[in-house]
Design an enzyme around this catalytic site. Structure first.
Site, PDB file in Angstrom:
ATOM      1  N   CYS A 245      67.925-120.786 -82.376  1.00  0.00           N
ATOM      2  CA  CYS A 245      67.000-120.827 -81.234  1.00  0.00           C
ATOM      3  C   CYS A 245      66.693-119.440 -80.671  1.00  0.00           C
ATOM      4  O   CYS A 245      65.528-119.071 -80.492  1.00  0.00           O
ATOM      5  CB  CYS A 245      67.528-121.754 -80.138  1.00  0.00           C
ATOM      6  SG  CYS A 245      69.031-121.180 -79.306  1.00  0.00           S
ATOM      7  N   HIS A 293      70.493-123.020 -75.005  1.00  0.00           N
ATOM      8  CA  HIS A 293      69.327-123.197 -75.874  1.00  0.00           C
ATOM      9  C   HIS A 293      68.113-122.542 -75.228  1.00  0.00           C
ATOM     10  O   HIS A 293      68.019-122.436 -74.002  1.00  0.00           O
ATOM     11  CB  HIS A 293      69.061-124.687 -76.102  1.00  0.00           C
ATOM     12  CG  HIS A 293      68.008-124.957 -77.138  1.00  0.00           C
ATOM     13  ND1 HIS A 293      68.132-124.611 -78.461  1.00  0.00           N
ATOM     14  CD2 HIS A 293      66.775-125.538 -77.035  1.00  0.00           C
ATOM     15  CE1 HIS A 293      67.052-124.968 -79.135  1.00  0.00           C
ATOM     16  NE2 HIS A 293      66.210-125.534 -78.285  1.00  0.00           N
ATOM     17  N   HIS A 305      60.471-124.319 -80.853  1.00  0.00           N
ATOM     18  CA  HIS A 305      61.892-123.962 -80.838  1.00  0.00           C
ATOM     19  C   HIS A 305      62.534-124.284 -82.179  1.00  0.00           C
ATOM     20  O   HIS A 305      61.950-124.981 -83.017  1.00  0.00           O
ATOM     21  CB  HIS A 305      62.625-124.687 -79.701  1.00  0.00           C
ATOM     22  CG  HIS A 305      62.850-126.158 -79.943  1.00  0.00           C
ATOM     23  ND1 HIS A 305      63.989-126.811 -79.537  1.00  0.00           N
ATOM     24  CD2 HIS A 305      62.084-127.106 -80.547  1.00  0.00           C
ATOM     25  CE1 HIS A 305      63.917-128.081 -79.873  1.00  0.00           C
ATOM     26  NE2 HIS A 305      62.770-128.302 -80.476  1.00  0.00           N
TER      27      HIS A 305
END
Length: 333
Positions: A245, A293, A305
């Site tokens: 990520c 994240h 993402h």
């Protein structure tokens, strides 16, 4: 610096700001010789308009900030004026009592001249002619009246500046809205052009990406992230074969000339905090109280993402699980 010079300087700055904004706004009516413009044609126009919009927004923010601050100053001056006025009123009442006593004592002509004064300041000046009134009392009244007049003059100058800035504020807000409306029209054309060219590629990229194109670093970062859709998630990777990520967002912003650490929490610390209402293409979206994240916003309530092992870089909407777990937004650069 003397109040008069301060207000003169502020007025000059405010005038220069709006004068600069006026030359930035040009006609933005899309015109194409080709009836079917390509997405890149439209993006070039959006880039041009965005470059005009950002300085206008900054100028609007500057004037609006000055206007807000000056309104607060005017209110503070009004609060300071009230007790000063009360002191003058009390002093005048005492003078009136003394003057009445003098009149009864036979010095009516001098007292009548004093009482005929229509100005508190001139009244204080004329008190010097009354030998029956002590010099200390005259000095006290005169000092209070002078202070009150100073604050009143400062407030009048500030109110004049506020009126000027309010006009500038409204003018810049109108220019800002006009450019934004033109960008929105182009965004719709862009989506139509992408739709006709088959930009969507299934589940990973269900719509044109970025959904909303913008100029500047954020637009470039979003474009880079969109170009990486389909790459596999690889833990601790930052390309070119795969990404995790923060590796994805690091690579996206590197394409825009901004260096970020390969860690979601560090990227949050390296970004300027913004609100959901201020979110625009290229901004980072952080998840979890521990910032475990991160994704990159691409407009239209979509983000790109790298989800997790076994998945691929993809577009998702900020709804359901993702909307509930957002912990903040940031703008690098």
């Amino acid at each position: 610096m003397a109040p008069k010079r301060v207000f003169t300087a502020l007025r000059a700055v405010a005038s220069a700001v709006v004068a600069g904004a006026a030359v930035l706004l040009v006609s933005f009516t899309p015109a194409y010789a080709d009836p079917t413009p390509t997405p890149s044609d439209i993006e070039a126009q959006i880039e041009q308009k965005w470059n005009a919009l950002e300085p206008t927004i900054e100028q609007y923010n500057a004037v609006h900030g000055q206007l807000t601050a000056n309104k607060a100053k005017a209110q503070a001056l009004q609060v300071q004026l009230q007790p000063l006025q009360l002191q003058v009123d009390i002093a005048m009442s005492k003078v009136g009592d003394i003057a009445a006593g003098v009149y009864k004592g036979g010095r009516g002509s001098t007292v009548n001249a004093v009482l005929a004064s229509s100005s508190p300041t001139s009244l204080a000046d004329q008190l010097a002619t009354l030998n029956m009134i002590a010099r200390t009392q005259y000095a006290q009244i005169s000092a209070v009246a002078t202070m009150r007049d100073k604050y009143a003059a400062d407030k009048r100058a500030l109110e004049a500046l506020i009126a000027q800035q309010a006009r500038q504020d409204a003018d810049l807000a109108a220019k800002k809205k006009q450019i934004e409306d033109q960008i929105n029209q182009l965004q719709r054309l862009r989506q139509q052009a992408y739709g006709s060219s088959g930009a969507a590629t299934g589940a990973l990229k269900p719509v044109a990406c970025p959904v909303e194109y913008t100029g500047g670093a954020g637009g470039k970062a979003a474009q880079k992230a969109c170009s990486l859709i389909g790459k596999p998630y690889i833990w601790a990777a930052a390309g070119p074969g795969g990404y995790d990520c923060s590796g994805l967002t690091m690579a996206a912003w590197a394409a825009a000339g901004v260096n970020l650490d390969h860690l979601a929490s560090s990227q949050r610390a390296q970004s300027r905090r913004i609100s959901r209402a201020d979110l625009r293409t290229g901004d980072l979206i952080f998840f979890g109280s521990d910032t475990h994240h991160v994704g990159i916003y691409v407009g239209g309530n979509w983000m790109v993402h790298a989800p997790h092992t076994g998945d691929y870089v993809r577009m998702v909407q900020l709804a359901g699980y993702y909307a509930k777990n957002v912990s903040g937004y940031g703008r690098p650069g």
